[in-house]
Design an enzyme around this catalytic site. Structure first.
Site: not given
Length: 363
Positions: A192, A305
């Site tokens: 991120s 995920d």
């Protein structure tokens, strides 16, 4: 042949609809970042092996049974009779905010060792997927990750590292020191935007990436196999949903400066997740951005995920950079539209479902 090998700690998971202190019912399932990725890839038709350590207990049996049922190979997973399978409890604290409580100290999963990984790599996979969670579990798991990425590089196996920082497991300085040592063996970094500084510490020169061409998904050919449909961009923010906007240098000026050292260090691809603002992927020759798919949000846990599973699936299928990024955000959208870490993940035939109009019916 194994398409993807991943390893880490899979735990039993309890989900509650409200504050735990008020009591009520809990639903039992299985969770764990690497296990979530493994299930996502298996549902998309890839051969996946998950290697870990579970306790010789009912929760360990639940983990193995669930992964087998989802088509994930667990033949190199070890059972430890001296340590229990870890547990996490999720509670919906307020509105769409979920709080996670871990009970993993002294767990079997933290006993993962280099020998476990060596056995798992005996069947050489196409991709090794590791995360920043596993080395945070202790010295042995950290050594296992280090041995795995080095051995994978020797074998010519592509290595994907998802930073996946967990503040409850270690501090930023330790995480940065550990993860940057892995970079010489890594081909794909996923992070991120706020995790990027962990793998490009402040003492590294933040050079500009040069004149990399910006390619938007609309300028790329869509997948011709029919398993991935174009997703129209939403106009304006949704009242109750997830809409990622196309990103650009103007919106995230710091990203290019953080990505460039990774590319200069030999990383082939850097994939940056911006949550509700989008996602982008960088290589030495191009930069691609993608909007997200607009869906009602049920549960955001496991979305990262799912994104990784979709992206790696596209990589395995040989899709161009923009199309594998698009597959990543598509699978991520399936995750957030359903309750549970992995329960709503699609199989390959379902990838086009989100292109249907709201309320559509497949007959």
């Amino acid at each position: 042949m194994i398409d993807v090998l991943t390893f880490g700690e899979a735990m039993a998971s309890l989900h509650g609809p409200g504050p735990l202190r008020l009591g009520g019912h809990l639903e039992l399932s299985v969770a764990g970042a690497e296990a979530n990725v493994a299930i996502g890839l298996a549902r998309l038709g890839h051969t996946v092996r998950w290697t870990g350590v579970v306790g010789d207990d009912e929760l360990g049996l639940l983990v193995l049974r669930t992964l087998r049922a989802e088509g994930v190979d667990v033949t190199t997973t070890r059972t430890d009779p001296a340590h229990p399978t870890g547990l996490l409890i999720q509670e919906r604290r307020v509105a769409a905010v979920t709080r996670v409580h871990y009970y993993r100290a002294g767990s079997a999963g933290s006993r993962l060792a280099p020998a476990d990984v060596a056995a798992a790599l005996a069947d050489v996979p196409r991709i090794l997927h590791v995360t920043g969670i596993t080395p945070a579990l202790g010295p042995d798991p950290a050594a296992a990750v280090t041995r795995a990425v080095r051995q994978a590089r020797e074998l010519g196996v592509r290595v994907c590292l998802d930073v996946n920082y967990r503040a409850r497991l270690w501090n930023p300085a330790t995480a940065s020191r550990t993860l940057t040592r892995l970079l010489p063996y890594v081909d794909v970094v996923v992070a991120s935007a706020d995790e990027l500084p962990l793998v490009t510490p402040g003492d590294l020169p933040l050079v500009t990436p040069g004149e990399l061409p910006l390619v938007t998904p609309g300028e790329l050919p869509l997948v011709t196999s029919g398993d991935l449909a174009s997703q129209p961009e939403a106009e304006g923010p949704p009242a109750n949903g997830l809409a990622w906007e196309r990103t650009g240098e103007e919106t995230f000026p710091e990203v290019g400066a953080r990505v460039a050292p990774l590319l200069a260090a030999g990383v082939g691809e850097v994939v940056v997740k911006h949550g509700a603002a989008g996602a982008e992927a960088w290589t030495h020759t191009a930069r691609v951005t993608s909007a997200a798919v607009r869906v009602p949000v049920a549960d955001t846990v496991g979305a990262g995920d799912a994104f990784v599973a979709g992206y790696l699936s596209g990589l395995l299928d040989g899709l161009p950079l923009g199309e594998r990024l698009r597959r990543g955000v598509t699978v991520g959208a399936f995750a957030v539209a359903a309750e549970g870490d992995w329960h709503g993940l699609p199989d390959r035939s379902e990838l086009a479902l989100l292109s249907l109009e709201e309320g559509g019916t497949v007959r």
